[in-house]
Design a protein around this motif. Sequence first.
Motif, PDB file in Angstrom:
ATOM      1  N   GLU A  31       5.162   5.743   3.720  1.00  0.00           N
ATOM      2  CA  GLU A  31       5.025   7.139   4.155  1.00  0.00           C
ATOM      3  C   GLU A  31       5.102   7.351   5.717  1.00  0.00           C
ATOM      4  O   GLU A  31       4.875   6.536   6.403  1.00  0.00           O
ATOM      5  N   PHE A  32       6.218   8.049   6.002  1.00  0.00           N
ATOM      6  CA  PHE A  32       6.684   8.452   7.411  1.00  0.00           C
ATOM      7  C   PHE A  32       6.025   9.790   7.823  1.00  0.00           C
ATOM      8  O   PHE A  32       5.864  10.772   7.078  1.00  0.00           O
ATOM      9  N   TYR A  33       5.726   9.878   9.217  1.00  0.00           N
ATOM     10  CA  TYR A  33       5.235  11.054  10.127  1.00  0.00           C
ATOM     11  C   TYR A  33       5.823  11.311  11.143  1.00  0.00           C
ATOM     12  O   TYR A  33       5.797  12.478  11.516  1.00  0.00           O
ATOM     13  N   GLU A  34       7.002  10.572  11.393  1.00  0.00           N
ATOM     14  CA  GLU A  34       7.974  10.879  12.366  1.00  0.00           C
ATOM     15  C   GLU A  34       9.366  10.510  11.830  1.00  0.00           C
ATOM     16  O   GLU A  34       9.569   9.291  11.131  1.00  0.00           O
ATOM     17  N   PRO A  35      10.405  11.068  12.419  1.00  0.00           N
ATOM     18  CA  PRO A  35      10.310  12.520  12.953  1.00  0.00           C
ATOM     19  C   PRO A  35       9.813  13.877  12.345  1.00  0.00           C
ATOM     20  O   PRO A  35       9.954  13.784  10.872  1.00  0.00           O
TER      21      PRO A  35
ATOM     22  N   THR B  77       0.928  -1.115   0.182  1.00  0.00           N
ATOM     23  CA  THR B  77      -0.034   0.071   0.025  1.00  0.00           C
ATOM     24  C   THR B  77       0.851   1.149  -0.054  1.00  0.00           C
ATOM     25  O   THR B  77       1.792   1.216   0.518  1.00  0.00           O
ATOM     26  N   PRO B  78       0.336   2.480  -0.479  1.00  0.00           N
ATOM     27  CA  PRO B  78       1.386   3.681  -0.468  1.00  0.00           C
ATOM     28  C   PRO B  78       1.441   4.049   0.936  1.00  0.00           C
ATOM     29  O   PRO B  78       2.514   4.545   1.165  1.00  0.00           O
TER      30      PRO B  78
END
Length: 251
Positions: A32-36, A27-28
């Motif tokens: 996808e990173f949201y941290e740091p 999945t996309p």
Amino acid sequence: MPNYIKIFLLFVVIAPNGFGQEKEPTTPEATEFYEPVPPKVIPGTNGTPPSDAIVLFDGKDFDQWISSVDSMAVKWHLNEDGSMTVKDKAGNIQTKKNFGSVQLHLEWKSPAEVQREGQNRANSGVFIQQRYEVQVLDNNDNPTYTNGQVGSIYKQGVPLAMASVPTGEWNTYDIIFHAPEFSRGGNIVEPATVTVLHNGVLIQDHFVIEGTIKYIGWPKYQAHGKAPLVLQDHKDNSRVSFRNIWVRELD
């Protein structure tokens, strides 16, 4: 790259199965990173420094500097146009604060009146951690040895281009320096590197510094920690001027 980001990225790579081989994402969202979350920095405008910069010289005073000779007040000239000029035989000056890895911005100019030749024409230098010099020199119609010309890592790195403006006009240096790393026993683990833009032109591209700058002999590393930034009095009536100096700490 800050250490906490390095550790996070390493964890991302090895965490899925513990053997350093990720399963192919399906999945996309899996990539996808949201941290740091990077800190917000407001860019400077019209020559002003960015919001997280430490201003080392804005033309008002020498509050961030001391003499390298005796650790007393700076004896260079403070000019009405917001610049400072090397005072002959006054000695080098250095920051009160010690620095490691940095982004450094400064502007410099040689005197409009040309005097002397070779290494004796408007010679100065920017020393990072008191040891690693980016050369300042008026090389307009003034050839010299190329690992000692303007923009060189003195006696080590020949610049990729000679990007000086006409004699007497203001040059800019934007320097990205990553400090060397040493083992507990004092051995070099990771050498220092430096990138330099001269008037917006890339002249040093992640150059690997071989050790402390030496006028005579080969460079060598000796373990050290953070140290001041230094501006050089070359003791040849260089009359080089500096202005608009700021730094961002990268460690």
